[in-house]
Design a protein around this motif. Structure first.
Motif, PDB file in Angstrom:
ATOM      1  N   ALA A  92       4.268   1.209  -6.374  1.00 11.86           N
ATOM      2  CA  ALA A  92       4.017   0.314  -5.253  1.00 11.86           C
ATOM      3  C   ALA A  92       5.304  -0.423  -4.908  1.00 11.86           C
ATOM      4  O   ALA A  92       6.143  -0.675  -5.773  1.00 11.86           O
ATOM      5  CB  ALA A  92       2.914  -0.674  -5.598  1.00 11.86           C
ATOM      6  N   LYS A  93       5.442  -0.768  -3.637  1.00 11.72           N
ATOM      7  CA  LYS A  93       6.610  -1.509  -3.163  1.00 11.72           C
ATOM      8  C   LYS A  93       6.245  -2.978  -3.027  1.00 11.72           C
ATOM      9  O   LYS A  93       5.197  -3.324  -2.485  1.00 11.72           O
ATOM     10  CB  LYS A  93       7.067  -0.963  -1.819  1.00 11.72           C
ATOM     11  CG  LYS A  93       8.347  -1.568  -1.315  1.00 11.72           C
ATOM     12  CD  LYS A  93       8.834  -0.836  -0.083  1.00 11.72           C
ATOM     13  CE  LYS A  93      10.265  -1.226   0.199  1.00 11.72           C
ATOM     14  NZ  LYS A  93      10.819  -0.369   1.243  1.00 11.72           N
ATOM     15  N   LEU A 103       2.508   3.355  -2.826  1.00 16.32           N
ATOM     16  CA  LEU A 103       3.359   4.445  -2.355  1.00 16.32           C
ATOM     17  C   LEU A 103       2.746   5.791  -2.700  1.00 16.32           C
ATOM     18  O   LEU A 103       2.002   5.917  -3.679  1.00 16.32           O
ATOM     19  CB  LEU A 103       4.746   4.344  -2.993  1.00 16.32           C
ATOM     20  CG  LEU A 103       5.495   3.029  -2.783  1.00 16.32           C
ATOM     21  CD1 LEU A 103       6.828   3.069  -3.524  1.00 16.32           C
ATOM     22  CD2 LEU A 103       5.703   2.751  -1.301  1.00 16.32           C
ATOM     23  N   ASP A 104       3.088   6.800  -1.911  1.00  8.55           N
ATOM     24  CA  ASP A 104       2.645   8.151  -2.237  1.00  8.55           C
ATOM     25  C   ASP A 104       3.606   8.770  -3.251  1.00  8.55           C
ATOM     26  O   ASP A 104       4.546   8.113  -3.708  1.00  8.55           O
ATOM     27  CB  ASP A 104       2.503   9.006  -0.967  1.00  8.55           C
ATOM     28  CG  ASP A 104       3.816   9.243  -0.231  1.00  8.55           C
ATOM     29  OD1 ASP A 104       4.911   9.059  -0.832  1.00  8.55           O
ATOM     30  OD2 ASP A 104       3.764   9.625   0.953  1.00  8.55           O
ATOM     31  N   ASP A 144       1.881   4.481   1.498  1.00  9.70           N
ATOM     32  CA  ASP A 144       0.636   5.220   1.729  1.00  9.70           C
ATOM     33  C   ASP A 144      -0.299   4.333   2.541  1.00  9.70           C
ATOM     34  O   ASP A 144      -0.892   3.394   2.014  1.00  9.70           O
ATOM     35  CB  ASP A 144      -0.003   5.610   0.392  1.00  9.70           C
ATOM     36  CG  ASP A 144      -1.170   6.553   0.550  1.00  9.70           C
ATOM     37  OD1 ASP A 144      -1.751   6.608   1.658  1.00  9.70           O
ATOM     38  OD2 ASP A 144      -1.506   7.238  -0.425  1.00  9.70           O
ATOM     39  N   ASN A 145      -0.437   4.647   3.820  1.00  9.88           N
ATOM     40  CA  ASN A 145      -1.248   3.824   4.712  1.00  9.88           C
ATOM     41  C   ASN A 145      -2.751   4.003   4.522  1.00  9.88           C
ATOM     42  O   ASN A 145      -3.542   3.375   5.221  1.00  9.88           O
ATOM     43  CB  ASN A 145      -0.848   4.084   6.169  1.00  9.88           C
ATOM     44  CG  ASN A 145       0.534   3.547   6.460  1.00  9.88           C
ATOM     45  OD1 ASN A 145       0.868   2.426   6.081  1.00  9.88           O
ATOM     46  ND2 ASN A 145       1.362   4.348   7.098  1.00  9.88           N
ATOM     47  N   ASN A 146      -3.145   4.837   3.555  1.00 10.82           N
ATOM     48  CA  ASN A 146      -4.571   4.952   3.224  1.00 10.82           C
ATOM     49  C   ASN A 146      -5.057   3.732   2.449  1.00 10.82           C
ATOM     50  O   ASN A 146      -6.254   3.547   2.276  1.00 10.82           O
ATOM     51  CB  ASN A 146      -4.834   6.217   2.396  1.00 10.82           C
ATOM     52  CG  ASN A 146      -4.599   7.470   3.193  1.00 10.82           C
ATOM     53  OD1 ASN A 146      -5.045   7.591   4.335  1.00 10.82           O
ATOM     54  ND2 ASN A 146      -3.884   8.412   2.612  1.00 10.82           N
TER      55      ASN A 146
END
Length: 92
Positions: free
Chosen positions: A29-30, A43-44, A50-52
Motif C-alpha cells: 500500500a502507498k 497497490l496491485d 488499485d482503484n478497486n
C-alpha cells in the motif's frame, strides 16, 4: 438460464458468508498521509494504485511513515477495517 441462476447463487453465497475471500491477505500500500496515523491506498502486483479498493484512513502505527512510502499490510481476520502495517517495503 440455469447457469446464470447458479452463478448468482454462488456469488451471493460468497458475498454473504465469505466476504473476506475477496480481500487479499497481504498487500503493498502507498502512504497517502504520513505520520504515525496514516492513510493508505492498496497497490496491485505492479505497485500501481488499485482503484478497486477505497483509501483506508486513520491507521495508527508505532512507526513514522512519510507520504509516498510503500508499506506491507495485512488485514486481521480478512477485514478491510482492521489493517495492520507490517513494515516499510524496500523491494525484493
Amino acid at each position: 438460464m440455469l447457469k446464470a441462476i447458479i452463478q448468482k447463487e454462488i456469488k451471493d453465497t460468497m458475498n454473504n458468508k465469505y466476504p473476506h475471500a475477496a480481500i487479499p491477505q497481504t498487500v503493498l500500500a502507498k502512504v497517502t498521509k504520513g505520520g504515525d496515523v496514516i492513510n493508505l491506498k492498496i497497490l496491485d502486483e505492479f505497485e500501481n494504485i488499485d482503484n478497486n479498493f477505497a483509501e483506508i484512513p486513520e491507521i495508527k502505527t508505532n512507526t513514522l511513515y512519510e507520504y509516498g512510502d510503500i508499506v506491507v499490510i495485512t488485514f486481521l481476520y480478512g477485514k478491510l477495517e482492521m489493517p495492520i502495517v507490517i513494515r516499510k517495503w524496500e523491494g525484493c
